[in-house]
Scaffold this active site. Structure first.
Site, PDB file in Angstrom:
ATOM      1  N   SER A 291      53.048  25.142  62.250  1.00 40.90           N
ATOM      2  CA  SER A 291      51.726  25.355  62.814  1.00 40.90           C
ATOM      3  C   SER A 291      51.728  26.601  63.776  1.00 40.90           C
ATOM      4  CB  SER A 291      51.335  23.953  63.859  1.00 40.90           C
ATOM      5  OG  SER A 291      50.288  24.209  64.496  1.00 40.90           O
ATOM      6  N   ARG A 331      25.020  30.996  19.077  1.00 40.55           N
ATOM      7  CA  ARG A 331      25.843  31.659  20.237  1.00 40.55           C
ATOM      8  C   ARG A 331      25.019  31.575  21.371  1.00 40.55           C
ATOM      9  NH1 ARG A 331      28.251  36.117  18.319  1.00 40.55           N
ATOM     10  NH2 ARG A 331      29.106  36.435  20.417  1.00 40.55           N
TER      11      ARG A 331
END
Length: 459
Positions: A291, A331
């Site tokens: 930490s 498409r």
């Protein structure tokens, strides 16, 4: 404005190093932009080889493709290619002249065959499936390593009792071995599903409108019909049943399998994060993260990062389904384009998360003594289900409920049971022993281990 070593300020801001996605660091190269581009190049060259192998193009075309395939592309400028892709809406269009130029160095006549009859979606869909195939194999390897470590834990702690939790609370006794076996089972099942999907990833070859019309015009209907299968062989994918420009099931099935693999790891990591809490202490990791403010901390960072991937993957898979449902006409107009970043991000997660999972599992220790301590926190109440099966027929449901409600504090459950006239002759210590109330935990652990071994998982 800060700059990197190149002195180019723009480079600093445009380079994606994975800074905010640490779960993918060091394992995402298989799904990188460079991997995708190389897969597109391979797809273009595979089409040349397929045309040549089918006798539709001169043999020299295939020879030129093989020569280019063996060449490095270190000078390929990814940023320039990406910028050039904006004009046509996809990266295949600016890549074609680069491939054509390379082929022309070996055979000027062969260059005219590059991309003949194909459309951009054929190349990019095929490339993404090829990238996905490699992602699947890499992820499966890490999943196998994670499962192997968990198999060892399952065998080691087969009979060590621990508290099962339902809705976050102590429920009934289970074993540490079954916990590990369940984590392993989920990972093995996800790995199997992922490999099954990987084996059937298809190539794409349909031409401009998904009818292979250009190939029919060039070579005739029979040759055109056979070409997709040959193309698939050359690129190392499965032959498609038909062009799937707007039938996006290959993409959504892949996305679901990738997300499921991350989810299985997420279950494992979430349980480890819970069990490694200071006040629980039934699990510990080999190497924790520190930490910035609290030097005493050893955070289960691998578990945390895996959880982050498990939170992201479902949304990416859902985005693929959303795009698939909007793949209109022959498409798609935008839906196909929306797939690319979602699929790439989703492929990166099952590369990083399994690698972190393998590390987490390899260094994981389960504490049987602490688990037994935690079992005793409720002074026997964790076996209330077993106790009720024995006592309710003797004293009735109302008296049993009152006994459970009175237990605790100055009225230990064992003493209350012994005080019952109806309990005379009952071995109360045995009845309240969590280790005597494990159900089929051992057998279920053995079953999971056997199935994992059958699938090639070895400790």
């Amino acid at each position: 404005m800060p700059s990197d070593d190149t002195g180019d300020p723009a480079t600093f801001w445009q380079t994606d190093a994975g800074l905010l996605s640490p779960v993918s660091i060091g394992s995402g190269e298989a799904a990188s932009d460079r991997a995708v581009v190389h897969a597109m190049i391979d797809a273009e060259l595979a089409l040349l080889r397929a045309l040549s192998a089918q006798g539709l193009a001169p043999r020299s075309v295939g020879a030129a493709a093989d020569a280019v395939y063996r060449e490095p592309w270190f000078d390929l400028d990814l940023r320039a290619l990406a910028q050039a892709s904006v004009a046509g809406g996809n990266p295949v269009i600016p890549l074609i002249p680069l491939v054509r130029e390379r082929v022309a160095r070996h055979d000027p006549d062969a260059a005219a065959w590059v991309h003949r009859g194909a459309t951009s979606q054929d190349i990019l869909d095929t490339a993404l499936m090829a990238v996905a195939r490699q992602v699947v194999w890499d992820a499966a390897g890490s999943l196998r390593r994670a499962a192997a470590s968990l198999l060892t834990l399952a065998q080691r702690h087969r009979d060590d009792p621990a508290a099962a939790h339902t809705l976050t609370q102590h429920a009934v006794p289970t074993t540490l071995g079954l916990k590990a076996a369940n984590w392993m089972r989920g990972i093995v099942d996800a790995r199997r599903q992922l490999l099954q999907i990987g084996e059937r990833l298809p190539a794409q070859l349909g031409g401009a409108g998904g009818t292979l019309a250009s190939f029919v015009e060039l070579f005739g209907a029979e040759a055109a019909a056979a070409l997709p299968a040959r193309f698939a062989v050359e690129v190392g994918l499965q032959a498609p049943d038909a062009p799937w420009h707007t039938a996006r099931r290959p993409v959504t099935e892949l996305g679901d399998a990738l997300a499921a693999a991350v989810a299985a790891l997420g279950v494992f990591a979430s349980d480890v994060a819970l069990l490694a809490r200071t006040e629980i202490g039934e699990a510990s990791v080999a190497s924790g993260g520190g930490s910035s403010a609290m030097p005493q901390k050893q955070n289960p960072v691998d578990a945390v990062l895996i959880r982050s991937a498990a939170m992201r993957a479902p949304g990416l898979a859902a985005q693929l389904h959303l795009a698939a449902g909007l793949a209109v006409d022959e498409r798609p107009d935008g839906a196909w384009h929306a797939e690319w970043p979602a699929l790439q991000d989703l492929m990166r997660l099952p590369l990083g998360a399994p690698a972190r999972g393998a590390e987490l599992a390899a260094g994981l220790a389960l504490d049987a003594e602490r688990a037994r301590h935690n079992l005793d926190l409720t002074a026997g109440l964790i076996v209330s289900e077993r106790l009720g099966i024995a006592l309710v027929p003797l004293i009735g449901k109302a008296r049993f409920d009152a006994l459970i409600a009175a237990a605790g504090g100055d009225a230990p459950l064992a003493d209350l049971v012994r005080a019952l006239p109806e309990a005379d002759g009952i071995d109360v210590d045995d009845l309240l022993d969590p280790a005597r109330s494990l159900g089929l935990a051992g057998e279920l652990t053995d079953q999971a281990v056997r199935r994992a071994l059958q699938e090639g998982i070895r400790p």
